[in-house]
Design a protein around this motif. Structure first.
Motif, PDB file in Angstrom:
ATOM      1  N   GLU A 145      -9.816  12.135  -3.198  1.00  0.00           N
ATOM      2  CA  GLU A 145     -11.065  12.078  -2.435  1.00  0.00           C
ATOM      3  C   GLU A 145     -10.823  11.711  -0.971  1.00  0.00           C
ATOM      4  N   ILE A 146      -9.934  10.731  -0.716  1.00  0.00           N
ATOM      5  CA  ILE A 146      -9.748  10.276   0.659  1.00  0.00           C
ATOM      6  C   ILE A 146      -8.614  10.998   1.372  1.00  0.00           C
ATOM      7  N   GLY A 147      -7.704  11.641   0.639  1.00  0.00           N
ATOM      8  CA  GLY A 147      -6.632  12.414   1.244  1.00  0.00           C
ATOM      9  C   GLY A 147      -5.363  11.606   1.474  1.00  0.00           C
ATOM     10  N   PRO A 148      -4.227  12.297   1.601  1.00  0.00           N
ATOM     11  CA  PRO A 148      -2.920  11.621   1.661  1.00  0.00           C
ATOM     12  C   PRO A 148      -2.737  10.723   2.882  1.00  0.00           C
ATOM     13  N   LEU A 149      -3.298  11.077   4.029  1.00  0.00           N
ATOM     14  CA  LEU A 149      -3.119  10.245   5.218  1.00  0.00           C
ATOM     15  C   LEU A 149      -3.842   8.907   5.053  1.00  0.00           C
ATOM     16  N   ALA A 150      -5.051   8.937   4.494  1.00  0.00           N
ATOM     17  CA  ALA A 150      -5.787   7.695   4.260  1.00  0.00           C
ATOM     18  C   ALA A 150      -5.083   6.834   3.212  1.00  0.00           C
ATOM     19  N   VAL A 151      -4.532   7.471   2.179  1.00  0.00           N
ATOM     20  CA  VAL A 151      -3.764   6.716   1.173  1.00  0.00           C
ATOM     21  C   VAL A 151      -2.574   6.048   1.833  1.00  0.00           C
ATOM     22  N   GLU A 152      -1.892   6.765   2.719  1.00  0.00           N
ATOM     23  CA  GLU A 152      -0.725   6.203   3.410  1.00  0.00           C
ATOM     24  C   GLU A 152      -1.126   4.999   4.263  1.00  0.00           C
ATOM     25  N   ALA A 153      -2.312   5.067   4.884  1.00  0.00           N
ATOM     26  CA  ALA A 153      -2.788   3.946   5.695  1.00  0.00           C
ATOM     27  C   ALA A 153      -3.040   2.718   4.822  1.00  0.00           C
ATOM     28  N   LEU A 154      -3.653   2.916   3.652  1.00  0.00           N
ATOM     29  CA  LEU A 154      -3.905   1.797   2.752  1.00  0.00           C
ATOM     30  C   LEU A 154      -2.596   1.223   2.210  1.00  0.00           C
ATOM     31  N   GLN A 155      -1.653   2.089   1.924  1.00  0.00           N
ATOM     32  CA  GLN A 155      -0.353   1.609   1.442  1.00  0.00           C
ATOM     33  C   GLN A 155       0.362   0.799   2.520  1.00  0.00           C
ATOM     34  N   ALA A 156       0.146   1.157   3.777  1.00  0.00           N
ATOM     35  CA  ALA A 156       0.737   0.397   4.872  1.00  0.00           C
ATOM     36  C   ALA A 156       0.137  -1.003   4.942  1.00  0.00           C
ATOM     37  N   VAL A 157      -1.182  -1.096   4.747  1.00  0.00           N
ATOM     38  CA  VAL A 157      -1.834  -2.411   4.713  1.00  0.00           C
ATOM     39  C   VAL A 157      -1.265  -3.245   3.574  1.00  0.00           C
ATOM     40  N   LYS A 158      -1.142  -2.630   2.417  1.00  0.00           N
ATOM     41  CA  LYS A 158      -0.599  -3.359   1.263  1.00  0.00           C
ATOM     42  C   LYS A 158       0.835  -3.806   1.526  1.00  0.00           C
ATOM     43  N   LYS A 159       1.610  -2.977   2.182  1.00  0.00           N
ATOM     44  CA  LYS A 159       3.007  -3.327   2.464  1.00  0.00           C
ATOM     45  C   LYS A 159       3.089  -4.557   3.368  1.00  0.00           C
ATOM     46  N   VAL A 160       2.144  -4.673   4.301  1.00  0.00           N
ATOM     47  CA  VAL A 160       2.140  -5.824   5.205  1.00  0.00           C
ATOM     48  C   VAL A 160       1.695  -7.088   4.482  1.00  0.00           C
ATOM     49  N   LEU A 161       0.614  -6.999   3.705  1.00  0.00           N
ATOM     50  CA  LEU A 161       0.054  -8.183   3.054  1.00  0.00           C
ATOM     51  C   LEU A 161       0.789  -8.542   1.766  1.00  0.00           C
ATOM     52  N   ASP A 162       1.354  -7.551   1.109  1.00  0.00           N
ATOM     53  CA  ASP A 162       1.982  -7.746  -0.201  1.00  0.00           C
ATOM     54  C   ASP A 162       3.306  -6.986  -0.244  1.00  0.00           C
ATOM     55  N   PRO A 163       4.281  -7.409   0.540  1.00  0.00           N
ATOM     56  CA  PRO A 163       5.510  -6.618   0.690  1.00  0.00           C
ATOM     57  C   PRO A 163       6.306  -6.441  -0.596  1.00  0.00           C
ATOM     58  N   ASP A 164       6.147  -7.361  -1.553  1.00  0.00           N
ATOM     59  CA  ASP A 164       6.881  -7.247  -2.812  1.00  0.00           C
ATOM     60  C   ASP A 164       6.062  -6.572  -3.907  1.00  0.00           C
ATOM     61  N   ASN A 165       4.861  -6.104  -3.557  1.00  0.00           N
ATOM     62  CA  ASN A 165       3.995  -5.381  -4.501  1.00  0.00           C
ATOM     63  C   ASN A 165       3.753  -6.177  -5.785  1.00  0.00           C
ATOM     64  N   ILE A 166       3.384  -7.444  -5.619  1.00  0.00           N
ATOM     65  CA  ILE A 166       3.072  -8.249  -6.810  1.00  0.00           C
ATOM     66  C   ILE A 166       1.583  -8.252  -7.132  1.00  0.00           C
ATOM     67  N   MET A 167       0.734  -7.832  -6.167  1.00  0.00           N
ATOM     68  CA  MET A 167      -0.704  -7.956  -6.356  1.00  0.00           C
ATOM     69  C   MET A 167      -1.287  -6.752  -7.105  1.00  0.00           C
ATOM     70  N   ASN A 168      -1.691  -6.994  -8.327  1.00  0.00           N
ATOM     71  CA  ASN A 168      -2.340  -5.962  -9.139  1.00  0.00           C
ATOM     72  C   ASN A 168      -1.655  -4.608  -8.984  1.00  0.00           C
ATOM     73  N   PRO A 169      -0.353  -4.531  -9.203  1.00  0.00           N
ATOM     74  CA  PRO A 169       0.366  -3.282  -8.948  1.00  0.00           C
ATOM     75  C   PRO A 169      -0.140  -2.133  -9.820  1.00  0.00           C
ATOM     76  N   GLY A 170      -0.344  -0.996  -9.180  1.00  0.00           N
ATOM     77  CA  GLY A 170      -0.842   0.187  -9.890  1.00  0.00           C
ATOM     78  C   GLY A 170      -2.346   0.286  -9.912  1.00  0.00           C
ATOM     79  N   ILE A 171      -3.034  -0.759  -9.442  1.00  0.00           N
ATOM     80  CA  ILE A 171      -4.495  -0.737  -9.353  1.00  0.00           C
ATOM     81  C   ILE A 171      -4.890  -0.284  -7.959  1.00  0.00           C
ATOM     82  N   LEU A 172      -5.855   0.581  -7.839  1.00  0.00           N
ATOM     83  CA  LEU A 172      -6.347   1.150  -6.585  1.00  0.00           C
ATOM     84  C   LEU A 172      -5.371   2.149  -6.002  1.00  0.00           C
ATOM     85  N   LEU A 173      -4.104   1.756  -5.869  1.00  0.00           N
ATOM     86  CA  LEU A 173      -3.077   2.614  -5.295  1.00  0.00           C
ATOM     87  C   LEU A 173      -1.893   2.727  -6.247  1.00  0.00           C
TER      88      LEU A 173
END
Length: 521
Positions: free
Chosen positions: A490-518
């Motif tokens: 629905e939001i497209g690959p560029l928007a997904v990449e932007a959200l993944q960038a936010v997650k990488k900054v706030l949660d660099p080890d991907n411990i927060m609800n991994p696999g949920i939302l993204l």
């Protein structure tokens, strides 16, 4: 009785609602199920088997932060925090499926303890699933690897009320009825009453962009939030210096709806209003769904809007989930429910009359008000009888709603009929805006030998229909794992990449609800 008088319900794992007040299916409903080919299944629910969790050293580490009394590893605690309350969740629970069971449950008592827990879990490489009410229906509590659950029930305080600004600061673990009771003591209401109200919490409302049944008058929950505090693996973020700001993008909106993927919301500042001195609910009849849709659109666009405005289609009007004892007892047409918090607005009634509506009086309105939280209780006895019953929702602009409703209904009917289980599909509008509205579908059919796969196939078909017809994948249930792929499309690959960038900054080890939302990268 109002919502402020309802108690907090401690949900039974695997069954919805208050275990002391189960609901039995009326005889007419049991008989009607036979026409859908529903047959009561043989066998009984399977008990889960214990599986080892964390190491002693890991448990001691967590206990050093919250205290040993606030870390649990027993089977009942872990099983009680396994998944949410979608129909696939309940079916897996009945099958004793422990796939998504947490390795431990931790109960922090403050924001600082939450923050320390996230830092500790980063050190130990432990994934974290935030949990407050546990009422997700989209797979929002099933991380893609082994995890610990952080249960926020001890964060249950009304921290402050600003009576001049009319705001309240509530901790994330405050349950819906408790929040209303706390505010009522000071003469206020939040006005947020979702279907999950008995079991859901403030933190869940924010994390999933919840929408309550009084949204026409009070707005969605994300519209109520003016500030929030977020604990992330890298530190704390506090947002909401003023009700509105032009100081860059509104980061509150980035956190709202993030479903624990960026961090844990520990408190929110919300708009509150004085409790209404009176309330009125009534029913209105329209000849068909199209006529009713035009009438409620008129109110949404030209006013005056009531507090509650919902419209059932012909099938849902006939079934009447708020009062299944009168199944099939309607007089044709479709039913709209109109509710007012405060004085009755005769101008609204005039607008509905001019749009072709017939006022049915307070009877249908009060029946809906009293029975509004009863419908989810019906799902468990329906599953007991062998029915597959599930819901889904979407939203679109007014011009696209008729086509969207037709496309989703057709997709569900086609998919389930091809599986040998022709369904009954019900629909209603319960959230309206000047430019569009939501559609909420209830689906009932017989179960196949694998009802989880059966619904997955039907849901994929519905998701495709929603996308093709121009709807959003979710209006208020959220994304979780069930809608993750459709959300990305629905939001497209560029928007997904932007959200993944936010997650990488706030949660660099991907411990927060991994696999949920993204999808985990």
């Amino acid at each position: 009785m109002t919502e402020s008088d309802l108690p907090v319900v401690h949900l039974t794992p695997g069954r919805w609602g208050d275990p002391d007040h189960p609901v039995e299916l009326p005889a007419a409903a049991v008989e009607a199920l036979k026409h859908l080919g529903v047959r009561r299944p043989a066998g009984s629910p399977v008990d889960p088997e214990y599986r080892p969790g964390l190491t002693t050293a890991q448990l001691d580490f967590l206990a050093s932060i919250v205290g040993p009394d606030h870390v649990t590893t027993d089977l009942d605690s872990r099983w009680g925090h396994t998944r949410g309350y979608s129909t696939p969740d309940l079916l897996r629970h009945r099958a004793g499926d422990t796939t998504d069971m947490p390795d431990a449950v931790v109960y922090p008592g403050s924001h600082d303890e939450v923050q320390a827990l996230l830092a500790a879990c980063c050190e130990e490489k432990l994934a974290v699933v935030p949990y407050s009410g546990g009422t997700s229906v989209v797979g929002g509590l099933a991380a893609d690897r082994r995890f610990v659950t952080v249960d926020l029930r001890r964060l249950d305080q009304l921290v402050a009320i600003d009576e001049i600004s009319r705001t309240a600061t509530l901790q994330a673990g405050v349950r819906g009825p408790a929040a209303e009771a706390l505010l009522a003591e000071r003469g206020y209401t939040l006005g947020h009453f979702p279907q999950s109200y008995e079991g859901a919490s403030i933190g869940g409302y924010a994390a999933a962009r919840s929408s309550g049944q009084s949204s026409a008058g009070y707005g969605r929950f994300d519209q109520m939030v003016v500030g929030l505090t977020l604990a992330t693996p890298r530190g704390t973020i506090e947002l909401g210096r003023a009700p509105m700001s032009a100081a860059g993008p509104d980061l509150r909106q980035l956190v709202l709806g993030s479903e624990g993927a960026f961090g844990i919301i520990t408190s929110v500042v919300v708009r509150i209003r004085p409790r209404p001195a009176e309330r009125h609910f009534e029913g209105w009849r329209f000849e068909n769904f199209e006529a009713g849709l035009a009438a409620i659109r008129r109110l949404a666009q030209d006013g005056p809007l009531p507090t509650v405005l919902r419209l059932s289609d012909e099938a849902e009007t006939a079934v009447n989930l708020a009062d299944p004892d009168v199944l099939g007892g309607g007089s044709g047409g479709v039913l709209a429910i109109v509710g007012f918090d405060g004085p009755y607005n005769a101008a609204t009634a005039r607008a509905l009359t001019e749009a072709g509506g017939q006022n049915l009086g307070e009877g249908p309105g009060e029946t809906w008000r009293v029975g509004r939280y009863r419908a989810p209780y019906l799902r468990d006895p329906l599953l007991d009888e062998g029915a597959l019953v599930e819901t889904l929702e979407t939203a679109a602009f007014w011009s696209k709603l008729p086509g969207l409703k037709a496309a989703v209904t057709e997709a569900l009917v086609k998919s389930l009929t091809e599986q040998g289980t022709p369904p009954l599909v019900l629909c209603h509008v319960s959230h309206v805006y000047e430019t569009g509205a939501s559609l909420y579908f209830t689906v009932i059919s017989a179960q196949t030998d694998d009802p989880v796969a059966q619904w997955r196939t039907a849901k994929i078909a519905a998701n495709h229909a929603i996308a093709t017809a121009g709807g959003t994948i979710s209006h208020h249930h959220g994304v979780g794992t069930d809608h993750r792929d459709a959300y990305a499309e629905e939001i497209g690959p560029l928007a997904v990449e932007a959200l993944q960038a936010v997650k990488k900054v706030l949660d660099p080890d991907n411990i927060m609800n991994p696999g949920i939302l993204l999808t985990s990268s």
